[in-house]
Design an enzyme around this catalytic site. Structure first.
Site, PDB file in Angstrom:
ATOM      1  N   THR A   7     -15.894  -3.521  -8.790  1.00 20.02           N
ATOM      2  CA  THR A   7     -15.724  -4.057  -7.435  1.00 20.02           C
ATOM      3  C   THR A   7     -16.987  -4.776  -6.998  1.00 20.02           C
ATOM      4  O   THR A   7     -18.097  -4.326  -7.298  1.00 20.02           O
ATOM      5  CB  THR A   7     -15.343  -2.957  -6.415  1.00 20.02           C
ATOM      6  OG1 THR A   7     -15.250  -3.540  -5.112  1.00 20.02           O
ATOM      7  CG2 THR A   7     -16.339  -1.807  -6.386  1.00 20.02           C
ATOM      8  N   SER A   8     -16.798  -5.892  -6.271  1.00 20.10           N
ATOM      9  CA  SER A   8     -17.949  -6.631  -5.757  1.00 20.10           C
ATOM     10  C   SER A   8     -18.541  -5.930  -4.546  1.00 20.10           C
ATOM     11  O   SER A   8     -19.663  -6.226  -4.140  1.00 20.10           O
ATOM     12  CB  SER A   8     -17.534  -8.065  -5.400  1.00 20.10           C
ATOM     13  OG  SER A   8     -16.436  -8.031  -4.508  1.00 20.10           O
TER      14      SER A   8
ATOM     15  N   HIS B  42      -5.528  -0.732  -0.276  1.00 18.55           N
ATOM     16  CA  HIS B  42      -5.001  -2.027   0.152  1.00 18.55           C
ATOM     17  C   HIS B  42      -3.500  -2.163  -0.124  1.00 18.55           C
ATOM     18  O   HIS B  42      -2.984  -3.269  -0.257  1.00 18.55           O
ATOM     19  CB  HIS B  42      -5.797  -3.159  -0.507  1.00 18.55           C
ATOM     20  CG  HIS B  42      -7.231  -3.173  -0.056  1.00 18.55           C
ATOM     21  ND1 HIS B  42      -8.246  -3.747  -0.774  1.00 18.55           N
ATOM     22  CD2 HIS B  42      -7.820  -2.659   1.063  1.00 18.55           C
ATOM     23  CE1 HIS B  42      -9.395  -3.577  -0.124  1.00 18.55           C
ATOM     24  NE2 HIS B  42      -9.163  -2.915   0.980  1.00 18.55           N
TER      25      HIS B  42
ATOM     26  N   ARG C  22       3.348 -12.243  -8.600  1.00 19.83           N
ATOM     27  CA  ARG C  22       2.240 -11.348  -8.982  1.00 19.83           C
ATOM     28  C   ARG C  22       2.775 -10.011  -9.500  1.00 19.83           C
ATOM     29  O   ARG C  22       2.256  -9.467 -10.474  1.00 19.83           O
ATOM     30  CB  ARG C  22       1.309 -11.103  -7.785  1.00 19.83           C
ATOM     31  CG  ARG C  22       0.402 -12.273  -7.499  1.00 19.83           C
ATOM     32  CD  ARG C  22      -0.581 -11.937  -6.407  1.00 19.83           C
ATOM     33  NE  ARG C  22      -1.585 -10.947  -6.833  1.00 19.83           N
ATOM     34  CZ  ARG C  22      -2.427 -10.337  -5.999  1.00 19.83           C
ATOM     35  NH1 ARG C  22      -2.379 -10.602  -4.713  1.00 19.83           N
ATOM     36  NH2 ARG C  22      -3.299  -9.476  -6.442  1.00 19.83           N
TER      37      ARG C  22
ATOM     38  N   CYS D  82      16.543  -6.336   4.551  1.00 12.57           N
ATOM     39  CA  CYS D  82      16.640  -4.884   4.662  1.00 12.57           C
ATOM     40  C   CYS D  82      18.115  -4.471   4.711  1.00 12.57           C
ATOM     41  O   CYS D  82      18.853  -4.950   5.582  1.00 12.57           O
ATOM     42  CB  CYS D  82      15.924  -4.425   5.926  1.00 12.57           C
ATOM     43  SG  CYS D  82      16.103  -2.675   6.267  1.00 12.57           S
TER      44      CYS D  82
ATOM     45  N   ASN E 236      -7.032  -1.836  -5.718  1.00 12.71           N
ATOM     46  CA  ASN E 236      -6.082  -2.679  -6.442  1.00 12.71           C
ATOM     47  C   ASN E 236      -4.655  -2.447  -5.964  1.00 12.71           C
ATOM     48  O   ASN E 236      -4.277  -1.334  -5.614  1.00 12.71           O
ATOM     49  CB  ASN E 236      -6.179  -2.416  -7.943  1.00 12.71           C
ATOM     50  CG  ASN E 236      -7.514  -2.866  -8.499  1.00 12.71           C
ATOM     51  OD1 ASN E 236      -8.233  -3.606  -7.830  1.00 12.71           O
ATOM     52  ND2 ASN E 236      -7.851  -2.422  -9.701  1.00 12.71           N
TER      53      ASN E 236
ATOM     54  N   CYS F 177      18.666  -2.631   8.470  1.00 17.81           N
ATOM     55  CA  CYS F 177      18.682  -3.338   9.763  1.00 17.81           C
ATOM     56  C   CYS F 177      18.883  -4.847   9.601  1.00 17.81           C
ATOM     57  O   CYS F 177      19.043  -5.553  10.595  1.00 17.81           O
ATOM     58  CB  CYS F 177      17.401  -3.053  10.547  1.00 17.81           C
ATOM     59  SG  CYS F 177      15.959  -3.915   9.905  1.00 17.81           S
TER      60      CYS F 177
ATOM     61  N   CYS G  82      10.654  -2.853   5.060  1.00 16.12           N
ATOM     62  CA  CYS G  82      11.189  -3.721   6.101  1.00 16.12           C
ATOM     63  C   CYS G  82      10.101  -3.974   7.136  1.00 16.12           C
ATOM     64  O   CYS G  82       9.399  -3.046   7.548  1.00 16.12           O
ATOM     65  CB  CYS G  82      12.402  -3.061   6.759  1.00 16.12           C
ATOM     66  SG  CYS G  82      13.016  -4.030   8.151  1.00 16.12           S
TER      67      CYS G  82
END
Ligand code: NAD
Length: 244
Positions: free
Chosen positions: A192-193, A123, A70, A151, A106, A154, A131
Site C-alpha cells: 500500500t502507498s 473499501h 473489473r 433490484c 482491496n 423494490c 440496491c
C-alpha cells in the site's frame, strides 16, 4: 540476523497479528494497482467519473459496466503466492491459539480465494452489489452481469459494493479493523502507498501503541517511516520466504 530472519522471528512469536494490505498485494495476480491503473484502467476516464457518487448519478450504466468488467477481470485471475502464504499463516496461527486478522483496502476477493478469512474490507467489495434504495444485498455473481440489473425487491437500481471517493467507510468494516488494531501486537503492511485515509491511519495507530510494523513493498511508501523492518520486495516473492 538478516531483516527476513528478524521479520520471521516477530511473526513466529506474535499472538495477534494484523495484516494490512493494499493494491500491491494483488499486483502479481495481474490486477493493476491504483497507480498502474491511472495509465491503464482509468486512462480513458476521470477517476471521479467512475468512483464518486456524482459520477454514478451522472451515468449509472457507464459506472456499472466498468465495475462489472473489473469483477470479471478478477474472476479470471488467481491468488498469488503471497495470498497463499498469508492463508497458511492464519491456519498455523489458529492451531497454536494465536490470531491473524486481515484488513484489506482491496475490493477483490483474492485473500478469500486463497483461504484467508478477511476481518475487514475497508473499501467494500466488487462482489457485494446492493440496491441503492432499499440496500438489499445481491449475490456476488450479480456483480458480473451487464446490462445493469434492477433490484428484484423494490425495482430500483443496484450499485457496486465499493466505497467511492467522498463516501464513509462501512461502519462494520471500520469497527472490525479498529478493534483488531487496538488488540494487535504485530502489524504486517503489504503493498500500500499509505495515502488513502482513513485507512492509512491504522498503521499510525499501531505505531503509537508501540506495535512493531513489518512493511513489504518494493518501493518506499508513506508508511515506511513507521516500519520496524522494511522488506523491499514483492508480496508474492517475499511473503512465502518470511512466513515459510
Ligand atoms: P496504490 O496503488 O496507491 O499503491 C500500491 C502500492 O503497492 C505501492 O506502494 C507499490 O509500490 C506497491 N506495490 C506494487 N507492486 C507490488 C508488489 N508486487 N508487491 C508489494 N507491493 C507492491 O494502492 P493502495 O495503497 O491500495 O490505495 C489505492 C486504492 O485503490 C485503495 O483504496 C484500493 O481500494 C484501490 N484499489 C484496489 C485494487 C484491488 O482491489 N486489487 C486495485 C487497485 C486499486
Amino acid at each position: 540476523m538478516t531483516d527476513t530472519e528478524r521479520a520471521a522471528e516477530l511473526i513466529a512469536h506474535a499472538e495477534r497479528t494484523v495484516v494490512f494490505t493494499g493494491a500491491g498485494m494483488s499486483a502479481e495476480s495481474g490486477i493493476p494497482t491504483f497507480r498502474d491503473a491511472l495509465v491503464g484502467m482509468w486512462e480513458n476516464h476521470d477517476p471521479m467519473t467512475l468512483a464518486s457518487p456524482e459520477g454514478w448519478t451522472a451515468d449509472r450504466d457507464l459506472v456499472w459496466d466498468w465495475y462489472a468488467q473489473r469483477a470479471n477481470d478478477v474472476r479470471r485471475v488467481d491468488p498469488n503466492d503471497g495470498h497463499i502464504a498469508l492463508a497458511q499463516l492464519s491456519v498455523a496461527a489458529r492451531i497454536d491459539g494465536r490470531a491473524v486478522s486481515v484488513i484489506t483496502q482491496n475490493v477483490d476477493d483474492l485473500h478469500e480465494r486463497a483461504g484467508s478469512t478477511v476481518a475487514s474490507h475497508l473499501h467494500g467489495s466488487l462482489f457485494a452489489p446492493r440496491c441503492e434504495s432499499c440496500r438489499r444485498p445481491e449475490s456476488a455473481d450479480t456483480a458480473l452481469i451487464t446490462p445493469r440489473p434492477m433490484c428484484p425487491l423494490c425495482g430500483d437500481s443496484l450499485r457496486p459494493g465499493v466505497v467511492w471517493f467522498g463516501e464513509l467507510l462501512p461502519r462494520d468494516a471500520w469497527a472490525a479493523a479498529s478493534d483488531a488494531v487496538a488488540a494487535c501486537d504485530l502489524m504486517i503492511v503489504i503493498g500500500t502507498s499509505g495515502v488513502v485515509q482513513p485507512a492509512a491511519s491504522l498503521p499510525e495507530r499501531a505505531h503509537v501503541q508501540g506495535v512493531p510494523i513489518i512493511e513489504v513493498n518494493p518501493e518506499p511508501s508513506e508508511l515506511t517511516r513507521l516500519a520496524t523492518i522494511r522488506l523491499a520486495g514483492s508480496a508474492a516473492e517475499t511473503l512465502p520466504r518470511v512466513i515459510g
